[in-house]
Motif scaffolding. Sequence first.
Motif, PDB file in Angstrom:
ATOM      1  N   PRO A  72      65.633  55.798  37.567  1.00  0.00           N
ATOM      2  CA  PRO A  72      64.593  56.466  38.033  1.00  0.00           C
ATOM      3  C   PRO A  72      62.917  56.067  37.700  1.00  0.00           C
ATOM      4  O   PRO A  72      62.776  56.039  36.678  1.00  0.00           O
ATOM      5  CB  PRO A  72      65.504  57.929  37.601  1.00  0.00           C
ATOM      6  CG  PRO A  72      66.409  57.373  37.384  1.00  0.00           C
ATOM      7  CD  PRO A  72      66.591  55.923  37.105  1.00  0.00           C
ATOM      8  N   ILE A  75      59.656  52.240  41.571  1.00  0.00           N
ATOM      9  CA  ILE A  75      59.097  52.061  42.913  1.00  0.00           C
ATOM     10  C   ILE A  75      58.459  50.711  42.658  1.00  0.00           C
ATOM     11  O   ILE A  75      58.422  50.285  42.268  1.00  0.00           O
ATOM     12  CB  ILE A  75      58.359  52.712  43.681  1.00  0.00           C
ATOM     13  CG1 ILE A  75      59.152  54.129  43.372  1.00  0.00           C
ATOM     14  CG2 ILE A  75      58.577  52.220  44.595  1.00  0.00           C
ATOM     15  CD1 ILE A  75      60.612  54.904  44.184  1.00  0.00           C
ATOM     16  N   THR A 605      63.099  61.584  41.877  1.00  0.00           N
ATOM     17  CA  THR A 605      64.256  61.106  41.920  1.00  0.00           C
ATOM     18  C   THR A 605      65.688  60.854  41.648  1.00  0.00           C
ATOM     19  O   THR A 605      64.939  61.137  40.182  1.00  0.00           O
ATOM     20  CB  THR A 605      63.737  58.992  41.588  1.00  0.00           C
ATOM     21  OG1 THR A 605      63.270  58.902  40.108  1.00  0.00           O
ATOM     22  CG2 THR A 605      62.689  58.406  42.751  1.00  0.00           C
ATOM     23  N   SER A 631      65.966  59.505  46.552  1.00  0.00           N
ATOM     24  CA  SER A 631      64.296  59.436  46.146  1.00  0.00           C
ATOM     25  C   SER A 631      63.688  60.457  47.257  1.00  0.00           C
ATOM     26  O   SER A 631      64.437  60.886  48.471  1.00  0.00           O
ATOM     27  CB  SER A 631      63.423  57.943  46.664  1.00  0.00           C
ATOM     28  OG  SER A 631      62.540  58.202  46.558  1.00  0.00           O
ATOM     29  N   SER A 646      62.546  61.514  52.320  1.00  0.00           N
ATOM     30  CA  SER A 646      63.522  61.311  51.630  1.00  0.00           C
ATOM     31  C   SER A 646      64.608  60.245  51.869  1.00  0.00           C
ATOM     32  O   SER A 646      65.046  60.028  53.427  1.00  0.00           O
ATOM     33  CB  SER A 646      63.804  62.201  51.112  1.00  0.00           C
ATOM     34  OG  SER A 646      64.360  63.409  51.621  1.00  0.00           O
TER      35      SER A 646
END
Length: 705
Positions: A72, A75, A605, A631, A646
């Motif tokens: 988390p 990205i 996240t 997410s 999301s």
Amino acid sequence: MIAMTAAMSAQAQTSATSQADVRSDGYTDIIVTAQRREERLVDVPASIVAISGEQLTRAGVNGMDDLTRQAPGVIINKTGAYLQPTVRGIGASVQGGGAESNVAIYVDGVYVASQTGAMFDLANLESVQILKGPQGTLFGRNATGGAILITTRDPSHGLSGQINASYGRFNEYKLSAYVTTGLTDTLAADLSTYYRSSDGFVRDLRTNALRGEQSSLDLRSKLLFEPSDDVKFVLSGSHNETNDPAGLNYTSLNGNTVGRNFPNSLPVATDRRHVSQELPTRIDANTESVALNGSIKFDFATLNLISGYRTEEDYIETDLDSSYAPASYATYDQFNDSFSQEINFTSPPGADFSWVIGAFYYWNAAGSKSWNLNGRPFYKARITSDSISGFADGTYDLGRVSVIAGVRYSSEKRRFKRGLPGAAYTVDTSATFNSWTPRFGLRYDVGDRSNIYATFSKGFKSGLYNISSPSTIPVLPEKIDAYEVGFKSASRLLDFNAAAYLYKYNDIQVTAYDYTSGVSRLFNAAKAEVYGFELDAAWRPSANFDARAAIAYTHAEFTRFPGAPAFTPSATLLNGAPCPDRNCGNVQSLADASGNQMLRAPELTLSAAANYRFPLGNGGEVAFGVRPYWSSKINYSFQERIRQPSYFTLDADISWSLNEQVRLTLWGRNLTDATYANSRSESSARDAIAWAQPISYGIAGSYKF
């Protein structure tokens, strides 16, 4: 901060890094190298995600971008032909020769400069460590966002090995093998091979021909020389070939493309299973590397030597408007050669004062010999970097309180040459960038395996030239000030970690693309502020069950960004006639993005994992694992026009182990069949989206000897 492992059994923790301390109560302390010396993960005053090679295999991780679901706040996107990691909202939007990532990637201690060359598969690994936050002192190579440390297996003297095979949806199969053995009392060697092939899930909208075919080949070998307990050298060599068009298989978002201005451009693909391209996409990357890692122990310290050379050749073909019209397309080669040498001394373990001091030299040459736009030679360019830095860092234990301090000085000269393919360079200029990046901190030991800490650090990313423009003026370096407080606790039953952070981010390097002229705009955005918190917990109530959960909240905002690139769907065709549905390409302008969300920085996240093992009477076991991930929406444009909603994914597996040698596994990835993007972007030619893979499933087997 976050000291998370993807599966929290004692066995998994042992394999998370190259070394671990197994205590008498059965708990295994994870050992990491985030401070350039071996330490317990719980003692390091920083945010670290540690994942073992075994965990990566079980989680179905293929490439670097698959690490997103394991951590988390992280990205990792394939943006076109370039891998762009973002950690806590800090990530690069600049692509091309000489443009390095804000999140530095190291393989066995050797820096990987190329964003294309970083799109390799992860196979036969010992571990992956993700360090969150700027690493300006110890891993100072442009690491304003963080660092990813990839460690491959070292040879051993006993004969052992492993064979893995997997087959799944979209005709994807993976084969890998690893073998190691001793050669003499002081020499050992290994060989790692890996091959993956897939039809992909994308087809041409007109012809139904495959457009997502992928393959990856990785060969690696190491030679270990260990004449005594105090001397160790590992020589390694690798060859990698990756052919994967996925990052450039863009469809036009809502059908918005400049191709509608041309006859015979239709139909325009908009769904995730099809593309419309006048030029089938190619991304072919070939990399060779050689590295030497050595350590010599003296009474006062250990001398560590890390030498690395990498050479890369890429060829790329890409449609730039996502239609069948010959409106905008490019073909080009890329090269990226680098050499690095680090020398450092680390203190012996066990002393009240632990320290590291060293020097780092780095050379890189990157660019393109021939970049062609719409079939016409456009430019050739070369950017070279010469960088040298020195660093020192230490921790002094004063009973329960530990004082942390470190500093790095970096000096880098960049030289930029540009001209027409086949002709002499018409631009030849250079600039030098210098920076001091310190860190300070305090840690208070609440108990033997719990502490609170507070740190301050600075990060630096070198200035850069715009490779697509003849401009001789480089952008300024990026700079970041980072504050973090955290709590860590580890025990046999429960691990819990929490952290909060605040970043002040200045002179952000930004690019925007005009595919009509072929020139991108590269400049420094003004300022941004990032703050947030992260929590994770791992629970091990029994030897047969473990679970973990983690959450990351990130508020990443441009606090001052006048003159941001803005793309607005065109209301007219190129001939002035009205454009139906305003989907005929974009008009570029400037706007004020102050107060807007930063790119690739979801606010929230969440990830989790649960594993249950059911022992069988014959020494085997049946194991079940589930790994959900969620997410919130992700912003991909400065004016917040292009967003990923999301999404929620679920991975799972069921395995049967006949014994310690043989395992069969049924696996599933994205079992929710979530429709989401690997990347979204905007330009003058289109709004683009590269879709993530739909639901996939298959079977795998492994044999150890």
